[in-house]
Design a protein around this motif. Structure first.
Motif, short mmCIF file in Angstrom:
data_model
loop_
_atom_site.label_atom_id
_atom_site.label_comp_id
_atom_site.label_asym_id
_atom_site.label_seq_id
_atom_site.Cartn_x
_atom_site.Cartn_y
_atom_site.Cartn_z
N PRO A 342 0.83 -1.21 0.00
CA PRO A 342 0.00 0.00 0.00
C PRO A 342 0.86 1.25 0.00
CG PRO A 342 0.03 -0.97 2.19
CD PRO A 342 0.78 -1.93 1.29
N PHE A 350 -3.44 6.00 3.95
CA PHE A 350 -3.36 4.96 2.94
C PHE A 350 -4.34 5.25 1.79
CE2 PHE A 350 -1.60 2.18 6.37
CZ PHE A 350 -0.41 1.90 5.73
N VAL A 362 -7.94 -0.70 1.51
CA VAL A 362 -6.60 -0.19 1.21
C VAL A 362 -6.10 -0.83 -0.08
CG1 VAL A 362 -4.20 -0.08 1.99
CG2 VAL A 362 -6.06 0.25 3.63
N LYS A 364 -3.40 -2.03 -2.84
CA LYS A 364 -2.01 -2.45 -2.98
C LYS A 364 -1.53 -2.17 -4.40
CE LYS A 364 -1.02 -5.96 0.48
NZ LYS A 364 -0.49 -7.33 0.70
#
Length: 486
Positions: A342, A350, A362, A364
């Motif tokens: 992240p 985030f 969140v 990635k």
């Protein structure tokens, strides 16, 4: 400053009349010029555009060795070749794409970027006329001469018809003034003992392979091709060497020759040599004392734009992480082993998915996104430190890098020259600025030998120092002694 454009026109004219400059025919050869001169731009303006204008039936293929080179050429062509009908007649391809898809091509003009990348057994087939047919050809490189002499097989097609040395580029103001230092890293007592243990293991077992040396050890450990091109497994090579030393399959296990030279024992010798050579590399690539010095250098020059080079992705990751803890600037990482993770926005939060089934989660970011974001941050100035392993040694153009930090290396002079070339470009905000190159090496190790060999092609003076305090932006042309200290 002499016009760079004038010099680019001159090299293009030499290419058109290359038979007068050592090539076997016109429209053939290599432009061998120091990094930072502008080979890409000059080629587009003085060769690509005129070649396309000559007739609507002319097509050009630009062959590159890596994805980052591909992106570089696409960007430059899109910026400088605005006419769509012309742009469509220029194709950029990576050699990996051609290999993966088993493709063969035909083109009017083949331009090979970073020609030295194509000297290997597999890649050379794509530049010597076997897999790509062409009428005209041009190689571009800053390091034409190969340490192993492989360039000689391409001299007929890619004779260096024009050469621009570092000295010429410096004298005419085409690259920046720079100063280079070699900084001694003293090992701790524990590090010295660790390094010696690896050396001792190699010294004990390598002599067992006699004149075959390291190559023999590698063949008996990993297999591969011998000098005559025979490809065998490690078991086969070990058995062959065992028989050379007097062993036979029928021999009693109690026989002295069996005890010393049976294939399994030989493979054990080979494993000791190869694994301890790897241990030495890992030790020098990730050395703790070297890491501490690198951090101190980043802190000392934290207000500069710095690019670090090495041989370890772990080392690059650690450098960036430690520097960012100091809050003196922002370091980003670029290498091929980055793991999905992240990222935070400018507010420190985030980044999350905004829509779809995963809205609010969140997000990635994968390797491609992380590499792209790292480069963007460094180029636009959001980050002032770029930590790399070796993925950015070539074809990365960021003209405002002020410091190059080389933490680890191989003994290849071309690799050293390419890395230095990232730092020698004229600084747009100050054309008279001096750039800084710093090489770290561990005293009393192979690192010293590798550094000396890698700098053997240097055209400039390098200052050896023992302290970070002695490193500054002063340009040194020779050793200066203070006689008052004598």
């Amino acid at each position: 400053m002499e016009s760079k454009t004038k010099r680019q026109i001159e090299f293009a004219d030499k290419w058109r009349h290359s038979s007068e400059h050592g090539a076997s025919r016109n429209g053939s050869g290599t432009f061998w010029a120091v990094t930072g001169f502008g080979k890409t731009y000059g080629t587009i303006e003085q060769i690509v555009k005129p070649f396309l204008a000559k007739t609507n039936s002319n097509y050009i293929t630009i062959l590159v060795a890596r994805e980052i080179h591909y992106s570089h050429w696409i960007r430059e062509l899109d910026n400088h070749l605005k006419e769509l009908s012309n742009r469509k007649r220029v194709k950029v391809v990576t050699v990996q794409y051609l290999i993966k898809n088993d493709l063969r091509l035909a083109t009017n003009l083949l331009i090979v970027d970073e020609l030295h990348k194509f000297y290997g057994e597999e890649y050379i087939q794509y530049v010597n006329g076997n897999y790509i047919q062409f009428t005209y050809n041009l190689g571009l490189t800053a390091t034409f001469r190969d340490p192993r002499g492989r360039h000689k097989s391409l001299m007929d097609l890619y004779y260096p018809i024009d050469v621009i040395t570092q000295q010429e580029a410096l004298e005419k103001g085409w690259i920046s003034q720079f100063t280079e230092y070699n900084l001694t890293i003293d090992l701790t007592k524990h590090e010295k003992a660790e390094y010696k243990s690896y050396q001792d293991a190699i010294s004990k077992h390598l002599p067992k392979f006699g004149e075959h040396g390291i190559r023999g050890a590698f063949l008996c450990h990993r297999g591969g091709k011998g000098k005559r091109g025979r490809n065998q497994s490690p078991q086969q090579w070990a058995a062959q060497y065992a028989m050379f030393m007097g062993w036979t399959p029928e021999m009693s296990p109690n026989h002295n020759i069996y005890k010393l030279w049976n294939p399994s024992i030989i493979r054990g010798y080979a494993r000791q040599v190869v694994e301890n050579l790897k241990n030495i590399n890992d030790f020098l690539y990730n050395n703790g004392s070297k890491y501490d010095a690198a951090i101190e250098i980043l802190k000392k020059f934290h207000d500069k734009k710095i690019m670090s080079f090495g041989q370890s992705t772990k080392f690059a990751d650690s450098l960036a992480e430690e520097f960012n803890k100091e809050k003196l600037g922002l370091a980003v990482v670029y290498h091929t082993q980055m793991k999905s993770r992240p990222l935070r926005n400018q507010h420190g939060e985030f980044i999350r998915y905004k829509s779809g089934k995963r809205a609010g989660e969140v997000k990635k970011f994968g390797l491609t996104s992380l590499k792209k974001l790292a480069i963007e941050a460094f180029v636009n100035g959001t980050a002032n430190i770029l930590c790399t392993a070796s993925a950015m040694d070539e074809n990365f153009d960021c003209p405002d890098i002020e410091v190059g930090l080389i933490t680890a290396r191989t003994s290849n002079p071309n690799k050293q020259l390419q890395r230095g070339g990232r730092i020698k470009r004229i600084l747009p905000k100050d054309p008279n600025a001096v750039m800084l190159i710093i090489n770290l090496y561990c005293q009393g190790t192979k690192d010293y030998d590798w550094l000396r060999i890698s700098q053997s092609k240097n055209e400039h003076y390098v200052k050896w120092v023992d302290s970070i305090e002695d490193i500054d932006f002063t340009v040194h042309t020779s050793e200066v002694y203070d006689i008052t200290d004598i």
